[in-house]
Enzyme design. Structure first.
Site, PDB file in Angstrom:
ATOM      1  CB  SER A  25     -37.579 -36.446 -11.535  1.00 26.63           C
ATOM      2  OG  SER A  25     -38.755 -36.328 -10.849  1.00 26.63           O
ATOM      3  CE  LYS A  81     -45.160 -30.500  -6.884  1.00 28.84           C
ATOM      4  NZ  LYS A  81     -45.896 -31.918  -6.646  1.00 28.84           N
ATOM      5  CG  ASN A 102     -46.817 -32.437 -11.554  1.00 27.35           C
ATOM      6  OD1 ASN A 102     -47.521 -32.088 -12.622  1.00 27.35           O
ATOM      7  ND2 ASN A 102     -46.552 -33.590 -11.441  1.00 27.35           N
ATOM      8  CG  ASP A 117     -48.428 -34.283  -7.868  1.00 24.38           C
ATOM      9  OD1 ASP A 117     -47.504 -34.897  -8.619  1.00 24.38           O
ATOM     10  OD2 ASP A 117     -48.352 -33.236  -7.442  1.00 24.38           O
ATOM     11  CE1 TYR A 236     -41.098 -39.821  -3.161  1.00 24.34           C
ATOM     12  CE2 TYR A 236     -38.922 -40.649  -2.603  1.00 24.34           C
ATOM     13  CZ  TYR A 236     -39.639 -39.820  -3.139  1.00 24.34           C
ATOM     14  OH  TYR A 236     -39.047 -38.772  -3.987  1.00 24.34           O
ATOM     15  N   GLY A 257     -45.617 -43.705  -1.281  1.00 22.48           N
ATOM     16  CA  GLY A 257     -46.138 -42.645  -2.368  1.00 22.48           C
ATOM     17  C   GLY A 257     -44.911 -42.965  -3.597  1.00 22.48           C
TER      18      GLY A 257
HETATM   19  P1  NAP Z   1     -47.739 -28.381   1.986  1.00 27.44           P
HETATM   20  O1  NAP Z   1     -48.416 -27.547   0.909  1.00 27.44           O
HETATM   21  O2  NAP Z   1     -46.801 -27.616   2.631  1.00 27.44           O
HETATM   22  O3  NAP Z   1     -49.100 -28.638   3.011  1.00 27.44           O
HETATM   23  C1  NAP Z   1     -48.803 -29.619   3.980  1.00 27.44           C
HETATM   24  C2  NAP Z   1     -50.230 -30.239   4.510  1.00 27.44           C
HETATM   25  O4  NAP Z   1     -49.775 -30.902   5.640  1.00 27.44           O
HETATM   26  C3  NAP Z   1     -51.048 -29.017   5.162  1.00 27.44           C
HETATM   27  O5  NAP Z   1     -52.263 -29.401   5.030  1.00 27.44           O
HETATM   28  C4  NAP Z   1     -50.467 -28.930   6.633  1.00 27.44           C
HETATM   29  O6  NAP Z   1     -51.762 -28.511   7.512  1.00 27.44           O
HETATM   30  C5  NAP Z   1     -50.673 -30.577   6.863  1.00 27.44           C
HETATM   31  N1  NAP Z   1     -49.459 -30.793   7.804  1.00 27.44           N
HETATM   32  C6  NAP Z   1     -48.243 -30.301   8.130  1.00 27.44           C
HETATM   33  N2  NAP Z   1     -47.763 -31.076   9.481  1.00 27.44           N
HETATM   34  C7  NAP Z   1     -49.205 -31.695   9.951  1.00 27.44           C
HETATM   35  C8  NAP Z   1     -48.880 -32.435  11.077  1.00 27.44           C
HETATM   36  N3  NAP Z   1     -48.015 -32.687  12.036  1.00 27.44           N
HETATM   37  N4  NAP Z   1     -50.216 -33.083  11.123  1.00 27.44           N
HETATM   38  C9  NAP Z   1     -51.164 -32.768  10.335  1.00 27.44           C
HETATM   39  N5  NAP Z   1     -51.082 -32.113   9.232  1.00 27.44           N
HETATM   40  C10 NAP Z   1     -49.836 -31.468   9.157  1.00 27.44           C
HETATM   41  O7  NAP Z   1     -47.108 -29.832   1.169  1.00 27.44           O
HETATM   42  P2  NAP Z   1     -47.412 -30.600   0.102  1.00 27.44           P
HETATM   43  O8  NAP Z   1     -46.708 -30.233  -1.207  1.00 27.44           O
HETATM   44  O9  NAP Z   1     -48.905 -30.875   0.309  1.00 27.44           O
HETATM   45  O10 NAP Z   1     -46.841 -31.855   0.548  1.00 27.44           O
HETATM   46  C11 NAP Z   1     -47.638 -32.895   1.386  1.00 27.44           C
HETATM   47  C12 NAP Z   1     -46.681 -34.251   1.375  1.00 27.44           C
HETATM   48  O11 NAP Z   1     -46.932 -34.960   0.221  1.00 27.44           O
HETATM   49  C13 NAP Z   1     -45.314 -34.203   1.480  1.00 27.44           C
HETATM   50  O12 NAP Z   1     -44.824 -35.290   2.394  1.00 27.44           O
HETATM   51  C14 NAP Z   1     -44.760 -34.363   0.208  1.00 27.44           C
HETATM   52  O13 NAP Z   1     -43.295 -35.104   0.081  1.00 27.44           O
HETATM   53  C15 NAP Z   1     -45.792 -35.427  -0.593  1.00 27.44           C
HETATM   54  N6  NAP Z   1     -45.893 -35.538  -2.008  1.00 27.44           N
HETATM   55  C16 NAP Z   1     -45.598 -36.781  -2.670  1.00 27.44           C
HETATM   56  C17 NAP Z   1     -45.820 -36.780  -3.847  1.00 27.44           C
HETATM   57  C18 NAP Z   1     -45.343 -38.056  -4.618  1.00 27.44           C
HETATM   58  O14 NAP Z   1     -45.308 -38.165  -6.080  1.00 27.44           O
HETATM   59  N7  NAP Z   1     -45.520 -39.028  -3.960  1.00 27.44           N
HETATM   60  C19 NAP Z   1     -46.266 -35.754  -4.785  1.00 27.44           C
HETATM   61  C20 NAP Z   1     -46.481 -34.566  -4.138  1.00 27.44           C
HETATM   62  C21 NAP Z   1     -46.301 -34.508  -2.603  1.00 27.44           C
HETATM   63  P3  NAP Z   1     -52.130 -27.019   7.912  1.00 27.44           P
HETATM   64  O15 NAP Z   1     -52.936 -26.678   6.532  1.00 27.44           O
HETATM   65  O16 NAP Z   1     -52.984 -27.127   9.195  1.00 27.44           O
HETATM   66  O17 NAP Z   1     -50.558 -26.517   7.795  1.00 27.44           O
END
Ligand code: NAP
Length: 294
Positions: A25, A81, A102, A117, A236, A257
């Site tokens: 960022s 968040k 965010n 987001d 990413y 991403g």
């Molecule tokens: P989070 O709140 O911890 O949620 C994780 C999610 O992934 C939950 O739905 C979880 O399922 C699921 N999960 C975890 N491990 C898994 C696996 N091995 N197989 C299937 N499902 C699995 O995390 P988050 O904040 O949503 O972030 C998710 C991803 O998005 C991360 O990689 C983050 O870096 C990315 N992200 C990118 C941006 C961008 O600007 N590019 C912005 C935000 C986030 P359960 O509910 O069963 O635990």
């Protein structure tokens, strides 16, 4: 200790999270500032896992202890968040729907919280990748913070169907339930499905789960893809290549991403400064910077 910042010091912004050392960022907002001529400083603030609210209040009151400008707002990243809504005086509609934010703007009459987001993802898909979402069939994998942030703006683009598939089915059902009225308002069908049988041949597949982050296999069968499906992992860098490679190997178009990251930042920048930066050169510069490092 609060003192009046000098009038000529650039306004101060930050990303607050834990960890934040990896955050791109500061680079992105630095490029936006250079391009638009806005005078800002943008720093990283690592907050204790059990002390986000005091750290945020300290930054809003005193800045980072190094820069002299007045703190005007901040981004908030993992894992804080979900803590933002209760600390803000006002929430955007999309932050209310996501129950997470965010971006904060420190208005004089109280903090305003937004979640950029989803609109970032939507802009990356529609504008950068060239796929208008109206009438499309979309699979959203995951039901955590990222999925909650993107679902509302995805539905607002009036796709035909959005299916949410998550490892813990109850969380997918809860997310779908919370967005049911919003989906109806935008003429979209919204449902939840199991990860191993989410449906087939989607136009857009979004991996908003942490499977890539965890270095684990793509959690849905390849039948969710068809030739030409756009398959976006919110991750990413090297961690996203498993998903994007899987997509390409099955005739789909893999995308990471990084575009969403730059687009969500542009939305925050516009909220703070009232100027919308051109994201294309910044995305190119960021890709070059990250590939130089790998
Ligand atoms: P989070 O709140 O911890 O949620 C994780 C999610 O992934 C939950 O739905 C979880 O399922 C699921 N999960 C975890 N491990 C898994 C696996 N091995 N197989 C299937 N499902 C699995 O995390 P988050 O904040 O949503 O972030 C998710 C991803 O998005 C991360 O990689 C983050 O870096 C990315 N992200 C990118 C941006 C961008 O600007 N590019 C912005 C935000 C986030 P359960 O509910 O069963 O635990």
């Amino acid at each position: 200790m609060t003192s009046t910042p000098p009038a000529d010091a650039p306004d101060l912004y930050a990303v607050l999270g834990n960890p934040v050392e990896h955050s791109q960022s500061p680079f992105i907002h630095g490029e936006f500032a250079r391009q638009t001529g806005e005078r800002i400083d943008y720093v990283r603030v690592c907050c204790p896992l059990d002390g986000f609210a005091p750290a945020l209040r300290r930054f809003a009151a005193e800045g980072d202890g190094v820069h002299r400008g007045r703190p005007r707002g901040c981004n908030v990243t993992v894992p804080f968040k979900f803590e933002v809504p209760r600390l803000a005086a006002r929430l955007s509609e999309r932050a209310t729907l996501a129950q997470a934010a965010n971006t904060l703007r420190f208005d004089t009459d109280g903090w305003y919280a937004d979640n950029t987001d989803g609109v970032g993802l939507r802009r990356d898909v529609e504008h950068n990748a060239g796929m208008p979402l109206a009438g499309r069939r979309v699979l959203l994998i995951g039901a955590g913070g990222a999925a909650a942030g993107v679902l509302g703006p995805l539905l607002a683009a009036a796709p035909a169907v959005v299916t949410v598939a998550n490892r813990t089915p109850d969380k997918a059902h809860a997310l779908v339930q919370r967005h049911a009225g919003w989906a109806r308002r935008h003429g979209a069908t919204l449902n939840a499905a199991p990860l191993d049988a989410p449906g087939a041949g989607f136009d857009l597949v979004v991996n908003a789960s942490a499977s890539s982050l965890a270095g684990q296999a793509v959690p849905v069968p390849a039948t969710v893809l068809r030739v030409g499906t756009l398959a976006v992992d919110l991750m990413y860098g090297p961690a996203a290549t498993g998903f994007t490679g899987w997509a390409q190997a099955n005739g789909a178009i893999g995308r990471d991403g990084l575009g969403m990251l730059v687009e969500q930042a542009a939305e925050a920048f516009a909220l703070w400064r009232g100027v919308r930066p051109d994201t294309a050169p910044v995305l190119d510069a960021l890709r070059a910077r990250l590939s130089d490092r790998s």
